[in-house]
Design a protein around this motif. Structure first.
Motif, PDB file in Angstrom:
ATOM      1  N   SER A  85      26.058  30.412  40.572  1.00  0.00           N
ATOM      2  CA  SER A  85      25.119  31.332  41.205  1.00  0.00           C
ATOM      3  C   SER A  85      24.811  32.428  40.200  1.00  0.00           C
ATOM      4  O   SER A  85      25.695  32.923  39.508  1.00  0.00           O
ATOM      5  CB  SER A  85      25.756  31.941  42.455  1.00  0.00           C
ATOM      6  N   LYS A  86      23.530  32.800  40.101  1.00  0.00           N
ATOM      7  CA  LYS A  86      23.111  33.824  39.131  1.00  0.00           C
ATOM      8  C   LYS A  86      23.863  35.132  39.353  1.00  0.00           C
ATOM      9  O   LYS A  86      24.150  35.864  38.426  1.00  0.00           O
ATOM     10  CB  LYS A  86      21.594  34.072  39.228  1.00  0.00           C
ATOM     11  N   ASP A  87      24.178  35.428  40.631  1.00  0.00           N
ATOM     12  CA  ASP A  87      24.899  36.679  40.894  1.00  0.00           C
ATOM     13  C   ASP A  87      26.382  36.438  41.200  1.00  0.00           C
ATOM     14  O   ASP A  87      27.121  37.354  41.496  1.00  0.00           O
ATOM     15  CB  ASP A  87      24.246  37.462  42.039  1.00  0.00           C
ATOM     16  N   GLY A  88      26.810  35.172  41.107  1.00  0.00           N
ATOM     17  CA  GLY A  88      28.202  34.851  41.453  1.00  0.00           C
ATOM     18  C   GLY A  88      29.209  35.239  40.393  1.00  0.00           C
ATOM     19  O   GLY A  88      30.391  35.412  40.673  1.00  0.00           O
ATOM     20  N   LEU A  89      28.756  35.356  39.126  1.00  0.00           N
ATOM     21  CA  LEU A  89      29.697  35.671  38.043  1.00  0.00           C
ATOM     22  C   LEU A  89      29.999  37.158  37.938  1.00  0.00           C
ATOM     23  O   LEU A  89      31.008  37.551  37.382  1.00  0.00           O
ATOM     24  CB  LEU A  89      29.136  35.169  36.704  1.00  0.00           C
ATOM     25  N   THR A  90      29.065  37.975  38.428  1.00  0.00           N
ATOM     26  CA  THR A  90      29.278  39.428  38.307  1.00  0.00           C
ATOM     27  C   THR A  90      29.858  39.956  39.621  1.00  0.00           C
ATOM     28  O   THR A  90      29.136  40.395  40.500  1.00  0.00           O
ATOM     29  CB  THR A  90      27.947  40.149  37.981  1.00  0.00           C
ATOM     30  N   LYS A  91      31.167  39.858  39.737  1.00  0.00           N
ATOM     31  CA  LYS A  91      31.848  40.309  40.956  1.00  0.00           C
ATOM     32  C   LYS A  91      32.404  41.710  40.737  1.00  0.00           C
ATOM     33  O   LYS A  91      32.692  42.096  39.609  1.00  0.00           O
ATOM     34  CB  LYS A  91      33.005  39.366  41.286  1.00  0.00           C
ATOM     35  N   PRO A 114      42.570  27.607  30.786  1.00  0.00           N
ATOM     36  CA  PRO A 114      41.833  26.344  30.651  1.00  0.00           C
ATOM     37  C   PRO A 114      40.433  26.446  31.258  1.00  0.00           C
ATOM     38  O   PRO A 114      40.092  27.439  31.898  1.00  0.00           O
ATOM     39  CB  PRO A 114      42.702  25.345  31.432  1.00  0.00           C
ATOM     40  N   THR A 115      39.632  25.408  31.077  1.00  0.00           N
ATOM     41  CA  THR A 115      38.296  25.354  31.669  1.00  0.00           C
ATOM     42  C   THR A 115      38.392  25.476  33.190  1.00  0.00           C
ATOM     43  O   THR A 115      39.263  24.869  33.815  1.00  0.00           O
ATOM     44  CB  THR A 115      37.624  24.002  31.313  1.00  0.00           C
ATOM     45  N   GLY A 116      37.518  26.266  33.763  1.00  0.00           N
ATOM     46  CA  GLY A 116      37.491  26.418  35.224  1.00  0.00           C
ATOM     47  C   GLY A 116      38.548  27.347  35.772  1.00  0.00           C
ATOM     48  O   GLY A 116      38.892  27.285  36.950  1.00  0.00           O
ATOM     49  N   SER A 117      39.098  28.235  34.913  1.00  0.00           N
ATOM     50  CA  SER A 117      40.135  29.157  35.406  1.00  0.00           C
ATOM     51  C   SER A 117      39.571  30.549  35.705  1.00  0.00           C
ATOM     52  O   SER A 117      40.317  31.483  35.960  1.00  0.00           O
ATOM     53  CB  SER A 117      41.283  29.259  34.394  1.00  0.00           C
ATOM     54  N   GLY A 118      38.241  30.694  35.642  1.00  0.00           N
ATOM     55  CA  GLY A 118      37.628  31.968  36.007  1.00  0.00           C
ATOM     56  C   GLY A 118      37.475  32.952  34.853  1.00  0.00           C
ATOM     57  O   GLY A 118      37.234  34.134  35.076  1.00  0.00           O
ATOM     58  N   LYS A 119      37.600  32.453  33.598  1.00  0.00           N
ATOM     59  CA  LYS A 119      37.497  33.358  32.436  1.00  0.00           C
ATOM     60  C   LYS A 119      36.136  34.047  32.371  1.00  0.00           C
ATOM     61  O   LYS A 119      36.050  35.241  32.134  1.00  0.00           O
ATOM     62  CB  LYS A 119      37.721  32.589  31.119  1.00  0.00           C
ATOM     63  N   SER A 120      35.063  33.252  32.575  1.00  0.00           N
ATOM     64  CA  SER A 120      33.707  33.811  32.480  1.00  0.00           C
ATOM     65  C   SER A 120      33.494  34.915  33.506  1.00  0.00           C
ATOM     66  O   SER A 120      32.889  35.942  33.210  1.00  0.00           O
ATOM     67  CB  SER A 120      32.654  32.712  32.686  1.00  0.00           C
ATOM     68  N   THR A 121      34.013  34.699  34.717  1.00  0.00           N
ATOM     69  CA  THR A 121      33.865  35.711  35.770  1.00  0.00           C
ATOM     70  C   THR A 121      34.556  37.006  35.371  1.00  0.00           C
ATOM     71  O   THR A 121      34.010  38.096  35.533  1.00  0.00           O
ATOM     72  CB  THR A 121      34.438  35.178  37.106  1.00  0.00           C
ATOM     73  N   THR A 122      35.775  36.889  34.811  1.00  0.00           N
ATOM     74  CA  THR A 122      36.501  38.088  34.358  1.00  0.00           C
ATOM     75  C   THR A 122      35.739  38.783  33.226  1.00  0.00           C
ATOM     76  O   THR A 122      35.625  40.011  33.202  1.00  0.00           O
ATOM     77  CB  THR A 122      37.931  37.705  33.896  1.00  0.00           C
ATOM     78  N   LEU A 123      35.191  37.988  32.290  1.00  0.00           N
ATOM     79  CA  LEU A 123      34.426  38.565  31.175  1.00  0.00           C
ATOM     80  C   LEU A 123      33.201  39.323  31.670  1.00  0.00           C
ATOM     81  O   LEU A 123      32.940  40.452  31.254  1.00  0.00           O
ATOM     82  CB  LEU A 123      33.948  37.457  30.223  1.00  0.00           C
ATOM     83  N   TYR A 124      32.435  38.685  32.553  1.00  0.00           N
ATOM     84  CA  TYR A 124      31.215  39.318  33.065  1.00  0.00           C
ATOM     85  C   TYR A 124      31.534  40.563  33.891  1.00  0.00           C
ATOM     86  O   TYR A 124      30.803  41.549  33.865  1.00  0.00           O
ATOM     87  CB  TYR A 124      30.394  38.320  33.897  1.00  0.00           C
ATOM     88  N   THR A 125      32.633  40.507  34.633  1.00  0.00           N
ATOM     89  CA  THR A 125      33.061  41.688  35.403  1.00  0.00           C
ATOM     90  C   THR A 125      33.397  42.826  34.446  1.00  0.00           C
ATOM     91  O   THR A 125      33.013  43.981  34.677  1.00  0.00           O
ATOM     92  CB  THR A 125      34.281  41.340  36.293  1.00  0.00           C
ATOM     93  N   ALA A 156      44.289  44.636  15.407  1.00  0.00           N
ATOM     94  CA  ALA A 156      42.998  44.427  16.092  1.00  0.00           C
ATOM     95  C   ALA A 156      43.146  44.234  17.606  1.00  0.00           C
ATOM     96  O   ALA A 156      42.314  44.712  18.382  1.00  0.00           O
ATOM     97  CB  ALA A 156      42.290  43.224  15.485  1.00  0.00           C
ATOM     98  N   LEU A 157      44.198  43.519  18.029  1.00  0.00           N
ATOM     99  CA  LEU A 157      44.331  43.197  19.463  1.00  0.00           C
ATOM    100  C   LEU A 157      44.705  44.426  20.294  1.00  0.00           C
ATOM    101  O   LEU A 157      45.621  45.160  19.930  1.00  0.00           O
ATOM    102  CB  LEU A 157      45.393  42.122  19.672  1.00  0.00           C
ATOM    103  N   VAL A 158      43.991  44.636  21.401  1.00  0.00           N
ATOM    104  CA  VAL A 158      44.360  45.740  22.308  1.00  0.00           C
ATOM    105  C   VAL A 158      44.836  45.228  23.671  1.00  0.00           C
ATOM    106  O   VAL A 158      45.472  45.948  24.424  1.00  0.00           O
ATOM    107  CB  VAL A 158      43.194  46.749  22.505  1.00  0.00           C
ATOM    108  N   GLY A 159      44.515  43.972  23.990  1.00  0.00           N
ATOM    109  CA  GLY A 159      44.962  43.427  25.270  1.00  0.00           C
ATOM    110  C   GLY A 159      44.635  41.956  25.403  1.00  0.00           C
ATOM    111  O   GLY A 159      43.617  41.491  24.881  1.00  0.00           O
ATOM    112  N   VAL A 160      45.526  41.221  26.067  1.00  0.00           N
ATOM    113  CA  VAL A 160      45.296  39.799  26.328  1.00  0.00           C
ATOM    114  C   VAL A 160      45.512  39.551  27.820  1.00  0.00           C
ATOM    115  O   VAL A 160      46.493  40.020  28.397  1.00  0.00           O
ATOM    116  CB  VAL A 160      46.253  38.901  25.511  1.00  0.00           C
ATOM    117  N   ILE A 161      44.566  38.845  28.440  1.00  0.00           N
ATOM    118  CA  ILE A 161      44.691  38.505  29.864  1.00  0.00           C
ATOM    119  C   ILE A 161      44.679  36.982  29.989  1.00  0.00           C
ATOM    120  O   ILE A 161      43.674  36.338  29.663  1.00  0.00           O
ATOM    121  CB  ILE A 161      43.522  39.106  30.692  1.00  0.00           C
ATOM    122  N   ALA A 162      45.806  36.387  30.383  1.00  0.00           N
ATOM    123  CA  ALA A 162      45.844  34.945  30.661  1.00  0.00           C
ATOM    124  C   ALA A 162      45.641  34.781  32.166  1.00  0.00           C
ATOM    125  O   ALA A 162      46.164  35.573  32.952  1.00  0.00           O
ATOM    126  CB  ALA A 162      47.189  34.366  30.251  1.00  0.00           C
TER     127      ALA A 162
END
Length: 573
Positions: A292-298, A329-340, A447-453
């Motif tokens: 959804s165009k607006d589904g990734l930006t939660k 892994p793929t489908g773990s919601g990474k893109s949603t977290t990034l866009y948020t 360089a690294l300031v934080g990692v979210i798995a």
């Protein structure tokens, strides 16, 4: 309760104003929006945030003197569904539920607008019954119509196409020539129904698979595949051709894998569909990923963070420069977290540029760049150009190679905030992966300031989950210290609301590792993932296993869902 034509139709908007639920000005605002975008006024008022669903239902049922029905909780009978012609179902957004127990001449009908007297009369005439209208939410009705009537429409279209093909005696070669002009074919309706059905059943992916004698359609719902339909094998080439046409692919190419993209409107929401076609021994398999165009930006609150996790997340995002990595892994919601994250950082005084493959959602105020390997626009090439565009924040869709990693690290060290994703199992192993890509340990630490798995687990259905006491082995898995304490866990059961799966929706599980000064020193020494994780745990980091255990103890998910994460990440019980 029969509403006759002699009675005056009461408008929903006026009812809400009379009840004091909204003001006249708010109604006019909603009417103006409705004129431009369409939709029923009750739904529009909810979309604009002028009223909650609960209040809307309470006001309408009280004022109209009718009942509300939760359609998702109803199991509808095929014989009852056949009573109302499909054209009336779609025209009035109305579905028959069943006969009144006290009066078999009264047909109970769920409607988006129970005050539509024409609808009540037309359905009454068509069924030769007295109609009792019930209020149902329009979104629930759309979902039910797609579920109960969509498959029938699709099967009808498939059958019609097969008959036409047989009647005309079309050969495979002639069919390929006709595929160019497939617009008027029933296949158009069939493909549309398959995609819309996926959207309405909350599917993330649609699989159209050729088997030896048939074509199978499966939806991935909450991470699990579910078969929804099978068609005659003769339909495969036409389905593939139609998808190629709307996805902008080469219709004549059947021997090579192809990728395409479709934008589709379903129930007034825009969806982005990424298409992948792969030749298999029985023909081309198609997988469509729905977004959804607006589904990734939660909003942050919708990601499933606990109060502590939210504090850590905000702390990581508040760094003015450095690299923030989201892994899984793929489908773990990474893109949603990034866009948020990007939406949080998106203010007027910063220049945000992204480089993605592909761009998954458009965000106002952010400059988004699409990778194009054919035009030599790789992640690395795009990044070099982006650094000359005076960026404050750079988002890289994925760090795939040493070259991209090197440029990202240089950008972070020279005062930019870089946000990206990586495919690793845990937060600590992400650091060693970056070092394996050729980045010096002391540079990575700097360089690294934080990692979210992160991972996604299925939420237990609130209506049917069943409580039980955990045994000793399960208490050990959950990290319970007092073995004499009674611990309640919940199991999936299955009901109409959750499609008999026991689960409804998903929630994120997070392992957040902010890079402190002491952790930086450990990374700079070139330490192993185990040593890095030990240091992070001593600073209060919760592992994915601990995060999942919290969700189990809070009754949000089940032990079996937690075990999937634990096996995947290699945690020992």
């Amino acid at each position: 309760m029969r509403i006759t034509s002699g009675r005056k139709k009461i408008r929903v908007g006026d009812l809400l104003v009379e009840a004091g639920a909204i003001t006249e000005d708010e109604l006019q605002e909603a009417l103006a929006y409705q004129k431009e975008n369409g939709g029923r006024i009750g739904n529009v008022i909810m979309q604009l945030g002028l009223i909650s669903q609960d209040l809307l239902v309470t006001v309408l049922t009280t004022q109209m003197g009718i009942d509300f029905i939760e359609l998702k909780a109803c199991k509808l009978d095929d014989d009852i569904l056949k009573l109302v012609p499909e054209n009336l179902v779609n025209k009035y957004k109305a579905i028959p539920i069943g006969y009144d127990e006290m009066n078999p001449n009264v047909l109970r009908v769920a409607m988006a607008d129970p005050m539509d007297l024409n609808a009540v009369d037309d359905i009454g005439i068509a069924t030769n019954t007295q109609v009792e209208p019930l209020l149902a939410m329009e979104d629930d009705l759309n979902e039910a119509i797609g579920k109960y009537y969509g498959n029938a429409q699709a099967m009808e279209a498939a059958e019609q196409y097969r008959k036409e093909r047989e009647a005309d005696g079309i050969t495979e070669t002639e069919e390929e020539a006709l595929n160019e002009d497939i617009e008027n074919s029933p296949i158009v309706l069939l493909v549309k129904q398959i995609i819309e059905g996926g959207v309405r059943q909350r599917a993330s992916d649609i699989h159209i698979e050729p088997l030896e004698m048939s074509v199978r359609v499966r939806y991935r719902i909450d991470g699990a595949l579910k078969q929804v339909m099978t068609y005659d094998y003769s339909l495969l080439s036409a389905i593939s051709a139609r998808i190629k046409i709307i996805g902008g692919m080469d219709i004549a190419e059947k021997r090579k894998p192809q990728d395409g993209r479709i934008t589709i409107m379903v129930d007034r929401r825009e969806y982005d569909v990424r298409v992948s076609m792969l030749p298999t021994v029985y023909g081309e398999k198609t997988v469509m990923r729905l977004t959804s165009k607006d589904g990734l930006t939660k909003p942050k609150s919708a990601l499933g963070f606990g109060p502590e996790e939210l504090k850590v997340f905000d702390g990581i995002l508040s760094n003015p420069h450095g690299i923030i990595l989201v892994t899984g892994p793929t489908g773990s919601g990474k893109s949603t977290t990034l866009y948020t994250s990007l939406s949080e950082l998106n203010t007027e005084d910063v220049n945000i540029i992204t480089v993605e493959d592909p761009v998954e959602a458009n965000i106002d105020g952010i400059n988004q760049v699409q990778v194009n390997v054919k035009a030599d626009m790789t992640f690395a090439a795009a990044l070099r150009s982006i650094l000359r565009q005076d960026p404050d924040i750079i988002m890289i869709g994925e760090i795939r190679d040493g070259e991209t990693a090197s440029i990202a690290v240089q950008a972070a060290i020279t005062g930019h905030l870089v946000v990206s994703t990586l495919h690793t199992n845990s937060a600590a192993s992400t650091v060693t992966r970056i070092i394996d890509m050729g980045i010096e340990p002391y540079v990575a630490g700097d360089a690294l300031v934080g990692v979210i798995a992160q991972r996604l687990v299925r939420r237990l259905c609130g209506s049917c989950k069943q409580a039980r006491l955990a045994d000793d082995d399960e208490k050990v898995i959950l990290g319970v210290k007092d073995m004499d304490e009674d611990v309640i866990v919940y199991e999936p059961a299955g009901c109409t609301l959750c499609g008999e799966t026991g689960y409804s929706g998903r929630i994120g599980v997070y392992e957040m590792m902010p890079v402190s000064k002491s952790l930086q020193a450990v990374i700079a020494k070139g330490s192993t993932a185990d040593v890095i994780e030990k240091q992070a745990l001593s600073e209060g980091m919760l592992t994915l296993k601990m995060g999942a255990a919290k969700h189990v103890l809070n009754g949000i998910t089940s032990l079996s869902e937690m075990k999937k994460i634990t096996y995947e990440t290699g945690d020992e019980y």
